[in-house]
Design a protein around this motif. Structure first.
Motif, PDB file in Angstrom:
ATOM      1  N   GLN B 192       0.822  -1.228   0.000  1.00  0.00           N
ATOM      2  CA  GLN B 192       0.000   0.000   0.000  1.00  0.00           C
ATOM      3  C   GLN B 192       0.848   1.268   0.000  1.00  0.00           C
ATOM      4  O   GLN B 192       0.384   2.336   0.410  1.00  0.00           O
ATOM      5  CB  GLN B 192      -0.974   0.028   1.191  1.00  0.00           C
ATOM      6  N   GLY B 193       2.106   1.139  -0.410  1.00  0.00           N
ATOM      7  CA  GLY B 193       3.008   2.275  -0.509  1.00  0.00           C
ATOM      8  C   GLY B 193       3.976   2.009  -1.652  1.00  0.00           C
ATOM      9  O   GLY B 193       3.947   0.928  -2.259  1.00  0.00           O
ATOM     10  N   PRO B 194       4.847   2.968  -1.966  1.00  0.00           N
ATOM     11  CA  PRO B 194       5.688   2.859  -3.163  1.00  0.00           C
ATOM     12  C   PRO B 194       7.128   2.391  -2.910  1.00  0.00           C
ATOM     13  O   PRO B 194       7.945   2.421  -3.820  1.00  0.00           O
ATOM     14  CB  PRO B 194       5.702   4.309  -3.649  1.00  0.00           C
ATOM     15  N   VAL B 195       7.432   1.968  -1.675  1.00  0.00           N
ATOM     16  CA  VAL B 195       8.843   1.721  -1.341  1.00  0.00           C
ATOM     17  C   VAL B 195       9.414   0.542  -2.128  1.00  0.00           C
ATOM     18  O   VAL B 195      10.464   0.653  -2.768  1.00  0.00           O
ATOM     19  CB  VAL B 195       9.007   1.502   0.177  1.00  0.00           C
ATOM     20  N   VAL B 258       8.611   9.847   8.753  1.00  0.00           N
ATOM     21  CA  VAL B 258       7.845  10.635   7.788  1.00  0.00           C
ATOM     22  C   VAL B 258       7.020  11.701   8.528  1.00  0.00           C
ATOM     23  O   VAL B 258       6.565  11.479   9.651  1.00  0.00           O
ATOM     24  CB  VAL B 258       6.893   9.781   6.899  1.00  0.00           C
ATOM     25  N   CYS B 259       6.880  12.844   7.884  1.00  0.00           N
ATOM     26  CA  CYS B 259       6.102  13.959   8.432  1.00  0.00           C
ATOM     27  C   CYS B 259       5.240  14.515   7.297  1.00  0.00           C
ATOM     28  O   CYS B 259       5.737  14.683   6.184  1.00  0.00           O
ATOM     29  CB  CYS B 259       6.995  15.100   8.910  1.00  0.00           C
ATOM     30  N   THR B 260       3.998  14.805   7.600  1.00  0.00           N
ATOM     31  CA  THR B 260       3.081  15.317   6.580  1.00  0.00           C
ATOM     32  C   THR B 260       2.255  16.478   7.120  1.00  0.00           C
ATOM     33  O   THR B 260       1.640  16.349   8.184  1.00  0.00           O
ATOM     34  CB  THR B 260       2.098  14.209   6.130  1.00  0.00           C
ATOM     35  N   ARG B 285       5.306  10.056  11.791  1.00  0.00           N
ATOM     36  CA  ARG B 285       5.302   8.609  12.021  1.00  0.00           C
ATOM     37  C   ARG B 285       6.728   8.084  12.101  1.00  0.00           C
ATOM     38  O   ARG B 285       7.598   8.502  11.318  1.00  0.00           O
ATOM     39  CB  ARG B 285       4.558   7.887  10.890  1.00  0.00           C
ATOM     40  N   GLY B 352       3.657   1.964   7.366  1.00  0.00           N
ATOM     41  CA  GLY B 352       3.013   3.231   7.702  1.00  0.00           C
ATOM     42  C   GLY B 352       1.584   3.016   8.161  1.00  0.00           C
ATOM     43  O   GLY B 352       1.189   3.442   9.245  1.00  0.00           O
ATOM     44  N   PRO B 353       0.777   2.326   7.367  1.00  0.00           N
ATOM     45  CA  PRO B 353      -0.594   2.043   7.807  1.00  0.00           C
ATOM     46  C   PRO B 353      -0.613   1.047   8.965  1.00  0.00           C
ATOM     47  O   PRO B 353       0.312   0.247   9.128  1.00  0.00           O
ATOM     48  CB  PRO B 353      -1.239   1.417   6.558  1.00  0.00           C
TER      49      PRO B 353
END
Lengths: 414, 414
Positions: B192-195, B258-260, B285, B352-353
């Motif tokens: 569910q992410g691009p890593v 990560v920061c958003t 996170r 992350g999720p």
């Protein structure tokens, strides 16, 4: 020496405030009973002086002191206010102008040229959304077909509201006839900004009204999950917008103008997503058209650079623009001298807000404004205020500027 | 060697997609007929294998292959989806887990420990706004009084919706009984992410679920006219916020988290005024609680510094937080080895999720997740997808991880 009495003007101003304010501020909104009270107050004072007054076809009120020649120096202002407005905005110009005219009248002999005081009709545009109605009719820049159908919040059009006070807006463009014989225009105004207060100066000579470039900048990135998306693969529209928020200070600094990002909107605008789209408004102002154009060019260049740095794209769209309107350089010098003679020190500054003087100026008439300090830079608000001593000094300086301007006109006539 | 057949799992997954999707994506929303179709599909497959299944008091579905000992290795996932969701999210875990169980069943002898596949009830929380319902009942962290009254958009409560499918949510906390004999928990999930896609890798070993610090930062400046206010006297709340938009990248970089900033709101938010108040959301996170705390401390410090630089003030308020949940280090190594054995190269990464695995882990059960690459990093969307070859490899890696975990459990039992 003319028998000028600034305290008399200040007393009249306070009387007018009492007549037209309530607990929320001043209520001289155009084409309303409270506004009419201000108009009647003004015309009664003109009557007391034994001078003539009349309204032109655009609803502008003209009081006239005839001089030895028909060529005319006009002192202007506006009696209307925004709803819940301040007591001085626009109105002080008229009251102070009347005091200068009164001083000339009471001094006995006819002045060498004619002197008029004008109260422009609907300067604020607060009721119908279009400012400078009367002065743009005078300057020839009024689009009457577009304006007359504008409605207030109750659905009343400009045409209907004006008719109640005897004005047929369809005839308003005829106000250009009033330009005949006008040799110079002077306007005193509260600054409505913090510059003079910041400098500790009561008065300032205005260089002109600034030009405005108002645009929308939109950065387009990609929404992505705040938890699963590494920082280095994000296409964060806010990152570019955040850089713009800094950059406008550098642009303004380089050109000595002002730049404002007043609104930022983020989409989707949720806590768990990188910002996909960020839209901001940019308002840039400068007295010099070339500098203004350069500021906007630099802003676009910076936006493109920041977009590229963050792998986002950027688009631009226009909101509104107006060119700078510089006042008359000789009159600006007279104004500066009048201020120095009155309070010892002057400062030249541009006007950020527009004024009736800008309309008169772009009609090709030598124009000059004089600013008096505003406390806290606040206007359009019931707490708008200026120290009594500064108001008194502003009347004196306006009278000195009027004297110098009359002499200049006489000299030009030969 | 167990007779594992990854293609069989992929065929089943595609059959399940056909059964539960429409033109807008997958519709396995909890306690709905489409979700029930997925449940019935799963239980029919378990029946075909001649194994037992049952629902616990929280609606979690357990399929059991009894081993020589009661100690149990559990493979988990969830059959529910968000509305208009992807075909793989949660569901692939269950289908792949069933294939691993099938391989053990078909290989003949009882496995040395018991093997279960669980489909957790309402992982997504998309309908009622509270995720991880079934797994939190299992872990003992479910606040049933708070949850049961939550309503969907039609006003139906969790309690009412669950009852239609034979579940009394008041009894759900009893699901903690299912923890007996559970020795380890494994979960395969799409990233569910691009890593992994960015690294060109099919599979990754998950270090744990990150902790989240979610806060609101508000800068308080002063509204001022965009035309009459010089740049150097402005108290521009946006200027400080713009600096924060940059700074969070530095903070994230220093700590490898990560920061958003997902939302920015400006007031008054008009083109002609400096921003008086700017409110932003900050989501941070990290897998390490100390690093996460340091990130938030640094963000607050930076916000105070930027506020002071711009003569504005700043206030903070909490939105939500959860501590990081690191998985079992030995199982993470097994997962890493299983991936290397399957596709040659592995990568360890945090999630992350949140996932059901986080609930199981915080119940004190040795837990491990295996990620398979997501195309474009997109999930919760009908275009969510993963290459067939990667899905096939993920079944093989899950089977290898299961083998290693069973051996580890047996070894610990002595």
């Amino acid at each position: 020496m003319i028998p000028l009495n600034p305290s008399r003007a200040l007393d009249e101003m306070k009387a007018l405030r009492a007549l037209t304010s309530d607990e929320n501020g001043n209520q001289r909104v155009v084409f309303t009973p409270v506004w009419k009270r201000a108009v009647d107050f003004f015309t009664a004072k003109v009557d007391e002086l034994g001078l003539k007054w009349r309204a032109d076809v655009a609803g502008n009120l003209w009081a006239t002191l005839e001089g030895e020649r028909p060529q005319t120096v006009v002192i202007g202002g506006h009696l209307d206010s925004v709803p819940n407005g301040g007591w001085l905005d626009g109105c002080w110009n008229v009251v102070a102008g009347l005091e200068v005219m009164r001083a000339y009248k009471l001094s006995g002999p006819k002045p060498p040229v004619t002197l008029k005081v004008v109260s422009w009709c609907d300067e604020e545009g607060a009721r119908f959304g279009r400012s400078l109605f009367g002065s743009s009719a005078f300057s020839g820049y009024l689009d009457v077909e577009a304006v007359k159908v504008l409605k207030d919040k109750d659905g009343v059009t400009v045409e209907q509201a004006a008719r109640e006070y005897g004005i047929d807006v369809n005839l308003a463009p005829g106000a250009t006839a009033e330009r005949n014989d006008v040799a110079a225009y002077l306007e005193l105004h509260i600054e409505q900004g913090p510059v003079l207060e910041g400098l500790g100066l009561p008065l300032g000579a205005v260089l002109g009204t600034v030009g405005v470039e108002r645009n929308v900048i939109t950065f387009h990135g990609q929404a992505a999950h705040s938890g699963s998306t590494p920082m280095n693969v994000r296409k964060d529209a806010l990152l570019a917008a955040g850089k713009m928020a800094q950059e406008i200070y550098a642009i303004a600094g380089r050109h000595k103008g002002v730049c404002t990002i007043g609104s930022v909107v983020t989409k989707p605008g949720i806590v768990t997503s990188v910002v996909e789209e960020c839209t901001l408004t940019l308002d840039q102002r400068h007295l010099d058209a070339k500098e203004l154009a350069a500021m906007w060019t630099e802003a676009q260049g910076a936006a493109r650079k920041f977009a590229a740095e963050g792998s986002v794209t950027v688009t631009f769209s226009d909101l509104w623009k107006i060119y700078p309107i510089p006042f008359h350089p000789e009159l600006t010098e007279f104004c500066d001298q009048a201020i120095v003679e009155t309070v010892g020190k002057s400062h030249k500054l541009p006007s950020g807000p527009l004024h009736d003087a800008a309309e008169v100026c772009r009609a090709g008439i030598p124009t000059q404004m004089l600013f008096v300090q505003s406390l806290r830079g606040i206007s359009h608000n019931k707490i708008e205020d200026t120290k009594d001593e500064h108001l008194l000094a502003s009347v004196t300086a306006l009278a000195k500027l009027t004297e110098k301007t009359i002499a200049w006109v006489v000299n030009k006539l030969g």
